[in-house]
Design a protein around this motif. Structure first.
Motif, PDB file in Angstrom:
ATOM      1  N   ILE A  90       0.836  -1.205   0.000  1.00 46.81           N
ATOM      2  CA  ILE A  90       0.000   0.000   0.000  1.00 46.81           C
ATOM      3  C   ILE A  90       0.867   1.250   0.000  1.00 46.81           C
ATOM      4  N   TYR A 106       2.204   1.825  -3.399  1.00 47.90           N
ATOM      5  CA  TYR A 106       1.155   2.328  -4.286  1.00 47.90           C
ATOM      6  C   TYR A 106       0.917   3.818  -4.055  1.00 47.90           C
ATOM      7  N   TYR A 127       1.683   7.026  -6.729  1.00 42.20           N
ATOM      8  CA  TYR A 127       0.441   7.569  -7.291  1.00 42.20           C
ATOM      9  C   TYR A 127       0.655   9.014  -7.730  1.00 42.20           C
ATOM     10  N   THR A 184      -7.597   2.990  -3.456  1.00 40.41           N
ATOM     11  CA  THR A 184      -6.574   2.054  -3.003  1.00 40.41           C
ATOM     12  C   THR A 184      -7.169   0.676  -2.759  1.00 40.41           C
ATOM     13  N   TYR A 228      -7.761  -1.053  -6.001  1.00 37.59           N
ATOM     14  CA  TYR A 228      -6.490  -1.507  -6.597  1.00 37.59           C
ATOM     15  C   TYR A 228      -6.074  -2.849  -6.013  1.00 37.59           C
ATOM     16  N   PHE A 229      -6.325  -3.042  -4.720  1.00 40.49           N
ATOM     17  CA  PHE A 229      -5.930  -4.290  -4.061  1.00 40.49           C
ATOM     18  C   PHE A 229      -7.088  -5.294  -3.976  1.00 40.49           C
TER      19      PHE A 229
END
Length: 350
Positions: A254, A257, A261, A271, A274-275
């Motif tokens: 995280i 990421y 970003y 987020t 995305y995961f």
């Protein structure tokens, strides 16, 4: 009594030993060495405000950064030794309860080595059969996490002092090691404080950091052994370790990421998508680490802000806008909360 609620035990254990240990060291620097808190926390990613949280759980990066910072600023060669003595079984969480339930000191020692990451995430230890003074011993060798000399010394001294306290508590009487060795030199005129604690030969400037246990010491039966709970508690340690590793990996992903970003900062929903998780699930994973999505955003913003202020000529207004702040006042307020000084003052000092 050992805890029997797996969920409670799992949650409690994720507050690693070092969170409490480091807070004690920071308090010692501030109160006994008159060290400004802002100076100790500088460039560590930890804010003064977060330290007020009694459930503070440090990320691995924060733990190492603070350890290095404390080691570089510390003026007391006995700091880690004195703090380690204060760290007993309660600081070992579910692993401490599993050790208490063990049948013998040897069983407890083997548990501690097997689940060492539950005490200190990145350091590791090894048990070997060796001979000292003509008798067979079990030797516990500690390999500290940090690579720099001062920080390694800090970790080893705290660990050894803590283990003396822990084993004393396990047996309910003083445990005498056969020998203690440090790979670093003694930083005092003599080794009296170490001799007084360990009550056995203590040698410095050796090749390894080791505790030697005689077979007689390891064979001691533990007064609070609970065979009926020992297996359950060991299973809880294993489950906690798996969960800890998973959550550590997720947090690192995280953070990567968020840092990558552009432009600005991602939202919690973005987020989570995305995961491939719901926002609620992602938030729960972070809470298990003592973190929040906002704290990760702030950490990324603080790191980027320091980089912009020290390495570019961008104005404070542009930096704030780049980091996603609605106005420069909000950015200035946030930066001062993180670092203890306004952005302009930070730029001037760097």
């Amino acid at each position: 009594m050992p805890r029997t609620n797996p969920q409670l035990a799992d949650t409690d254990q994720k507050q690693l030993l070092h969170s409490h240990e480091i807070q004690l060291m920071i308090r010692e620097l501030v109160e006994q060495q008159a060290m400004p808190l802002e100076l100790i926390l500088e460039d560590t990613g930890v804010s003064a405000r977060s330290l007020e949280n009694p459930s503070l759980r440090l990320t691995l990066e924060q733990e190492l950064a603070l350890y290095k910072r404390i080691a570089s600023l510390n003026k007391d060669p006995l700091l880690a030794h004195k703090i380690g003595v204060k760290l007993g079984l309660p600081n070992y969480g579910i692993l401490g309860y599993a050790m208490v339930a063990s049948s013998t000191l040897r069983d407890a020692l083997q548990l501690m080595v097997e689940f060492a990451p539950l005490v200190s995430w990145a350091s590791h230890s090894v048990l070997t059969q060796e001979v000292y003074g003509g008798q067979a011993c079990l030797c516990l060798t500690i390999h500290p996490t940090p690579s720099d000399k001062l920080t390694s010394e800090l970790e080893v001294e705290s660990t050894f002092a803590s283990l003396q306290t822990v084993f004393n508590e396990l047996v309910a009487e003083p445990v005498t090691f056969a020998r203690v060795t440090y790979s670093h030199p003694c930083r005092l005129p003599d080794s009296q404080p170490y001799d007084a604690l360990f009550q056995c030969p203590v040698d410095f400037s050796e090749s390894r950091n080791c505790l030697y246990f005689s077979k007689a010491a390891l064979a001691q039966r533990l007064p609070h052994a609970q065979p009926e709970h020992a297996s359950l508690l060991k299973d809880l340690c294993a489950e906690t370790l798996i969960s800890l590793r998973q959550d550590r990996g997720l947090v690192a992903a995280i953070k990567a990421y968020i840092d990558g970003y552009e432009p600005g900062m991602p939202s919690l929903d973005e987020t989570a998508d995305y995961f491939h998780q719901s926002s609620r699930t992602l938030r729960r994973h972070l809470q298990a680490q003592g973190l929040s999505f906002r704290s990760l955003i702030d950490e990324s913003r603080y790191s980027a802000a320091k980089r912009y202020l020290s390495a570019t000529n961008l104005t404070v207004e542009i930096i704030g806008k780049t980091l996603g702040y609605a106005d420069v006042r909000s950015f200035r307020t946030a930066f001062k909360r993180w670092s203890g000084m306004p952005p302009a003052a930070y730029r001037g000092s760097h």
